[in-house]
Enzyme design. Structure first.
Site, PDB file in Angstrom:
ATOM      1  N   LYS A 192      93.344  46.872  81.419  1.00  0.00           N
ATOM      2  CA  LYS A 192      92.945  47.495  82.689  1.00  0.00           C
ATOM      3  C   LYS A 192      91.450  47.336  82.967  1.00  0.00           C
ATOM      4  O   LYS A 192      91.050  46.970  84.071  1.00  0.00           O
ATOM      5  CB  LYS A 192      93.296  48.992  82.662  1.00  0.00           C
ATOM      6  CG  LYS A 192      94.766  49.314  82.585  1.00  0.00           C
ATOM      7  CD  LYS A 192      95.011  50.806  82.651  1.00  0.00           C
ATOM      8  CE  LYS A 192      94.531  51.567  81.429  1.00  0.00           C
ATOM      9  NZ  LYS A 192      95.315  51.259  80.219  1.00  0.00           N
ATOM     10  N   THR A 193      90.642  47.650  81.971  1.00  0.00           N
ATOM     11  CA  THR A 193      89.197  47.616  82.177  1.00  0.00           C
ATOM     12  C   THR A 193      88.721  46.212  82.530  1.00  0.00           C
ATOM     13  O   THR A 193      87.929  46.018  83.465  1.00  0.00           O
ATOM     14  CB  THR A 193      88.468  48.130  80.920  1.00  0.00           C
ATOM     15  OG1 THR A 193      88.824  49.496  80.699  1.00  0.00           O
ATOM     16  CG2 THR A 193      86.963  48.017  81.068  1.00  0.00           C
ATOM     17  N   GLU A 209      90.429  51.605  87.896  1.00  0.00           N
ATOM     18  CA  GLU A 209      91.269  51.555  86.706  1.00  0.00           C
ATOM     19  C   GLU A 209      92.190  52.765  86.738  1.00  0.00           C
ATOM     20  O   GLU A 209      91.738  53.901  86.897  1.00  0.00           O
ATOM     21  CB  GLU A 209      90.387  51.581  85.459  1.00  0.00           C
ATOM     22  CG  GLU A 209      91.153  51.459  84.164  1.00  0.00           C
ATOM     23  CD  GLU A 209      90.229  51.269  82.967  1.00  0.00           C
ATOM     24  OE1 GLU A 209      90.657  51.630  81.856  1.00  0.00           O
ATOM     25  OE2 GLU A 209      89.098  50.773  83.136  1.00  0.00           O
TER      26      GLU A 209
END
Length: 463
Positions: free
Chosen positions: A121-122, A165
Site C-alpha cells: 500500500k505505502t 493509503e
C-alpha cells in the site's frame, strides 16, 4: 483553495501524533489552517516537522496536554482506553474521532484514490503521489511512510485529487468513498482482528462496495485472494473493474519485467499498445505496484504515456528496500517487510539485484499474534538468505502470548536449512554483523519495529 475544515477538525488533539498515519492527517489539517495539537511518546523528526507547520506537540501522555477547548480528540486503534488524555476527553465531553473518520473528512469533495491490500500500500500510494505531482496535478496525499524525495508522508495540494493509503488492519478502510479503489492483494493478516479468510473477504467487499457509483476498482489478476475478491464483486453493476498483472486476460497486462541492478524496466500491454517505463526500485512486486498505480491514474483520465514517464521519477519510500549506506565494502539496506509474503518478495528482489553477493538478514518479528500464526512461514522465508540474525518479537500494541517467542521462527528456519542465530540483546547486533560480514555482502535489516535503528549503528561498527 483548500476545502472547508469540518468543525470537529478545527482544533483537533491527536493522541500519538507522531505515528505514520496520525501525523499525515495532522500535517494536512495544519496546512489547511486548523489549530493542531497532540502528544507522542517520544521526540522525533516527525514531531519537529509538525511544529514547523504550527502544530503544538507534547512529549508524553498527560491530562494537562489536552486543551479544554479542543474540538475533538483523534485516536487510532492502537490507543488504549486508559490513556490519560482519552480519559480526560470523556470528562470534558470532547468528541473522540477515529483516525479513519478524520481522513475520510479530509477526502470529502475531492477525487479520491484509496490504495488497499495486505502488502504494497505505502509504495503504491507513494508512486501515485510522486507521479501526479510530477504531472503538475498538485494532489493531496496521506501515506504510511515518508517519500524518499519530498521526505514527507502527507501534503495538502491545491488539485482535486486525494491519494490515500487505506488500512484494512482494523477495518477502517471501510470509511472511505473513493472514485478509484486499488486492491493489490488479499491475504490473512492482523490476526487479532480477523479470524479467517472469510472475514477478510467480507471486509474487502465492504471497502469495494463504498466506491462511488461509476467508479473503478483496480485489482490484481495474479494474486489468488484478489482473484477471489474480483469474483465476489463482479456483480456490482455500478463498478468498473480493471485487472492488472501477468495473467493473459488482464486488462493491463504485464508483458515483461527486466531487472536493471537496483531498478527494473517494465513493459505493459494497455489498450492494444505496448508501453515501457522504468521503476527505480528493484523487484517484481514493486514493478507490479507501479502497474497498479498506472492503471489507477488512467482510470482518472490521465494519459498512460504521461503517467508512465512520471512514475519513473519515483525514487522510493523510507524502509522499502532503502539503501542506508555502505561501509567496508558492505551495503546496508532497510526493509519494512514483516509478513512472510513481503519477506519473500524483498529477499528475492535483493537476490535478483545482487546475485553475486552474500545476503545477511537482521530480522525482528512484529506482533505476538502474527508470529503465532505465521512464524513457520517467516522462518521458511529466511532460508532465502545466506545467514540471518533473529531478534525478540517487537510487541507494538500487543501484550505477550504465552509460549510465543522468536524460537518459533528460528526452529522453522533451521528445519528449512537456514543459517540462523538468535540475538536477544539488540545492542549487540552491530558487533554480531561485523563478525559475519565481508566485503561485497548485503545486510538487510527487516521488520516493522525499531530494527530500522540498527542500520546506522551497523554502518558505524563496520567502518
Amino acid at each position: 483553495m483548500a476545502p472547508a475544515i469540518p468543525t470537529a477538525m478545527e482544533r483537533p488533539h491527536f493522541i500519538g501524533i507522531g505515528g505514520a498515519g496520525m501525523s499525515g492527517i495532522a500535517k494536512i489539517l495544519a496546512q489547511r489552517g486548523a489549530k493542531v495539537a497532540g502528544s507522542d511518546a517520544k521526540e522525533s523528526g516527525t514531531a519537529e516537522a509538525l511544529r514547523a507547520l504550527g502544530a503544538t506537540v507534547h512529549i508524553g501522555h498527560a491530562t494537562e496536554h489536552l486543551a479544554s477547548d479542543a474540538s475533538s480528540v483523534v485516536v487510532s486503534s492502537a490507543i488504549r482506553a486508559d490513556n490519560p488524555e482519552l480519559v480526560r476527553a470523556a470528562e470534558l465531553d470532547i468528541p473522540v474521532v477515529h483516525r479513519s473518520d478524520a481522513l475520510a473528512a479530509l477526502m470529502g469533495g475531492l477525487r479520491a484514490i484509496a490504495v488497499a491490500g495486505t502488502h504494497g500500500k505505502t509504495t503504491t500510494t507513494s508512486m501515485l503521489a510522486v507521479a501526479l505531482t510530477e504531472l503538475g496535478l498538485d494532489p493531496s496525499y496521506a501515506i504510511g511512510g515518508d517519500l524518499a524525495g519530498p521526505g514527507t508522508n502527507a501534503r495538502h495540494g491545491e488539485g482535486d485529487i486525494f491519494v490515500a493509503e487505506a488500512d484494512e488492519s482494523d477495518r477502517s478502510f471501510q470509511k472511505y468513498d473513493p472514485e478509484v479503489a486499488i486492491v493489490l492483494n488479499v491475504e490473512l493478516d492482523h490476526h487479532a482482528n480477523y479470524a479467517s479468510m472469510d472475514e477478510i473477504y467480507d471486509s474487502f467487499e465492504t471497502f469495494v462496495g463504498k466506491v462511488v457509483p461509476g467508479g473503478t476498482l483496480v485489482i490484481s489478476a495474479d494474486q489468488a485472494g484478489a482473484v477471489e475478491l474480483t469474483r465476489r464483486v463482479r456483480d456490482l453493476s455500478s463498478l468498473k473493474v480493471v485487472t492488472y498483472g501477468a495473467d493473459e486476460h488482464a486488462d493491463v497486462r504485464v508483458h515483461k519485467v527486466t531487472p536493471r541492478g537496483l531498478t527494473s524496466e517494465v513493459t505493459v500491454l494497455l489498450g492494444g499498445k505496448y508501453l515501457t517505463f522504468t521503476v527505480s526500485v528493484p523487484g517484481r512486486h514493486y514493478a507490479l505496484n507501479a502497474v497498479a498505480a498506472l492503471a489507477a491514474g488512467v482510470a482518472l483520465g490521465i494519459p498512460a504515456h504521461n503517467l508512465a514517464s512520471a512514475l519513473g521519477k519515483y525514487t522510493g519510500v523510507k524502509r522499502r528496500l532503502q539503501l542506508k549506506g555502505e561501509a567496508a565494502g558492505v551495503q546496508v539496506i532497510d526493509s519494512y517487510a514483516h509478513h512472510p509474503t513481503e519477506m519473500t518478495a524483498d529477499l528475492e528482489a535483493m537476490r535478483a539485484a545482487a546475485s553475486d553477493s552474500r545476503l545477511l538478514v537482521v530480522f525482528q518479528p512484529h506482533l505476538f499474534s502474527r508470529t503465532q500464526e505465521l512464524g513457520t512461514e517467516m522462518g521458511r522465508a529466511l532460508a532465502l538468505a545466506d545467514a540471518s540474525v533473529v531478534l525478540d518479537i517487537y510487541p507494538a500494541r500487543e501484550d505477550p502470548i504465552p509460549g510465543v517467542t522468536s524460537a518459533l521462527i528460528i526452529d522453522a528456519a533451521g528445519t528449512a536449512g537456514a543459517d540462523v542465530t538468535a540475538v536477544h540483546d539488540k545492542t549487540t547486533v552491530p558487533d554480531v554483523i561485523a563478525g559475519m560480514a565481508r566485503p561485497g555482502d548485503l545486510v538487510l535489516t527487516m521488520g516493522a519495529g525499531d530494527v530500522t535503528d540498527l542500520g546506522p549503528e551497523i554502518l558505524a561498527r563496520l567502518s
